[in-house]
Design a protein around this motif. Sequence first.
Motif, PDB file in Angstrom:
ATOM      1  N   GLU A 165       0.645  -1.212  -0.050  1.00  0.00           N
ATOM      2  CA  GLU A 165       0.132   0.083  -0.043  1.00  0.00           C
ATOM      3  C   GLU A 165       0.676   1.263   0.194  1.00  0.00           C
ATOM      4  O   GLU A 165       0.166   2.350  -0.334  1.00  0.00           O
ATOM      5  N   SER A 166       2.009   1.284   0.412  1.00  0.00           N
ATOM      6  CA  SER A 166       2.680   2.442   0.762  1.00  0.00           C
ATOM      7  C   SER A 166       2.878   3.356  -0.392  1.00  0.00           C
ATOM      8  O   SER A 166       2.558   4.407  -0.300  1.00  0.00           O
ATOM      9  N   ALA A 167       3.432   3.010  -1.418  1.00  0.00           N
ATOM     10  CA  ALA A 167       3.773   3.901  -2.529  1.00  0.00           C
ATOM     11  C   ALA A 167       2.546   4.459  -3.258  1.00  0.00           C
ATOM     12  O   ALA A 167       2.464   5.377  -3.383  1.00  0.00           O
ATOM     13  N   THR A 168       1.575   3.460  -3.361  1.00  0.00           N
ATOM     14  CA  THR A 168       0.552   3.864  -3.901  1.00  0.00           C
ATOM     15  C   THR A 168      -0.276   5.087  -2.924  1.00  0.00           C
ATOM     16  O   THR A 168      -0.649   6.351  -3.372  1.00  0.00           O
ATOM     17  N   SER A 169      -0.388   4.966  -1.872  1.00  0.00           N
ATOM     18  CA  SER A 169      -1.163   5.811  -0.971  1.00  0.00           C
ATOM     19  C   SER A 169      -0.398   7.040  -0.643  1.00  0.00           C
ATOM     20  O   SER A 169      -0.974   8.126  -0.834  1.00  0.00           O
ATOM     21  N   GLU A 170       1.214   6.845  -0.845  1.00  0.00           N
ATOM     22  CA  GLU A 170       1.728   8.274  -0.830  1.00  0.00           C
ATOM     23  C   GLU A 170       1.418   9.096  -2.001  1.00  0.00           C
ATOM     24  O   GLU A 170       1.308  10.091  -2.013  1.00  0.00           O
ATOM     25  N   HIS A 171       1.505   8.248  -3.088  1.00  0.00           N
ATOM     26  CA  HIS A 171       1.164   8.895  -4.523  1.00  0.00           C
ATOM     27  C   HIS A 171      -0.303   9.742  -4.656  1.00  0.00           C
ATOM     28  O   HIS A 171      -0.488  10.731  -4.835  1.00  0.00           O
TER      29      HIS A 171
END
Length: 334
Positions: A165-171
């Motif tokens: 989830e981390s990269a998509t959520s940050e984006h």
Amino acid sequence: MAIQPSGLHHVTAIGSDPQRNVDFYSRALGLRLVKTTVNFDNTSSYHLYYGDEAGRPGSLMTFFPWQGAPKGRLGTGQATATAFSVPEGSLGWWSDHLGNLGIDADPIQERDGEEVLTFRDPDGLILTLVAHPQGDPRTPWDDGLIPVERAVRGLHSVTLSVADESATSEHLVDDLGLRFVHRHGDRLRFAAGDGGPGALVDVLVTPTAPEGLVAAGTVHHIAWRVDDEATQIRWRAELMERGFSVTSILDRQYFRSIYFREPGGTLLEIATDEPGFTADEPLLELGRALRLPPWLEPDREQIAATLPRLNLPAENNPERLAEADATAATEAPA
């Protein structure tokens, strides 16, 4: 940050049979076919747009229905579910309606304080009807096939499936200006604009799922709304400054588009609200005939010859429906 979309513009998926696609989305879901054109990048396929009466941004579901397209695979790196907004208290009616058409649907469930009804289109695309408790003020397409008090109001949300989830959520937050709303188990919700129906995206974390394969029964891309091309130009520059590989601005005749991929792999588009679907035909005639952009008109005969014939329901065009009723009345026995 310049980039702050007000909501979803459209969702584009891939189908395998154009006529079956028209029958399902116009008759089973009661959406209006607002534009019959072709995939500008591959004219061997139609590009069919469904939505409300005028095809307003936020109401649109579109398809590349390639005849005989192979089956895709749902998985990570793609949008795996598309949700439509319907009035509160209407899901029982929809469950019966779909059942009467032979469409299997899951039992009605409650999720994140909303009632949801999940089913699949003929190609296996996952669709959900959501009864938002705060309501949805958007005006539905009143075509006579679905009672207006039950009819789809427009898109509600999309679900992106990711392994991490981390990269998509940050984006979504840092690059697109969405805000985190809440987490419910393995599902995170983000909101654009006012956060109502049509402005929501869920991130579903499925670390053991296979990587998705985009083909029939899967979403090709999702598009966010931008007011105009001038704003889109600024957004493109900012995305490129942030390290994204962004296409040039493409003329899609009814809007302008740029494309890029979010870190989880899903193809995203930013599409302008302007000029809309009445740019080349009147409101009452939307979707009735094959429309081509000026640069494809010289090849109309060749393009049309490769496309299967489509039979549209009379309800798709009020003028034609009125003509049919008048003819029936004239021919009726005294």
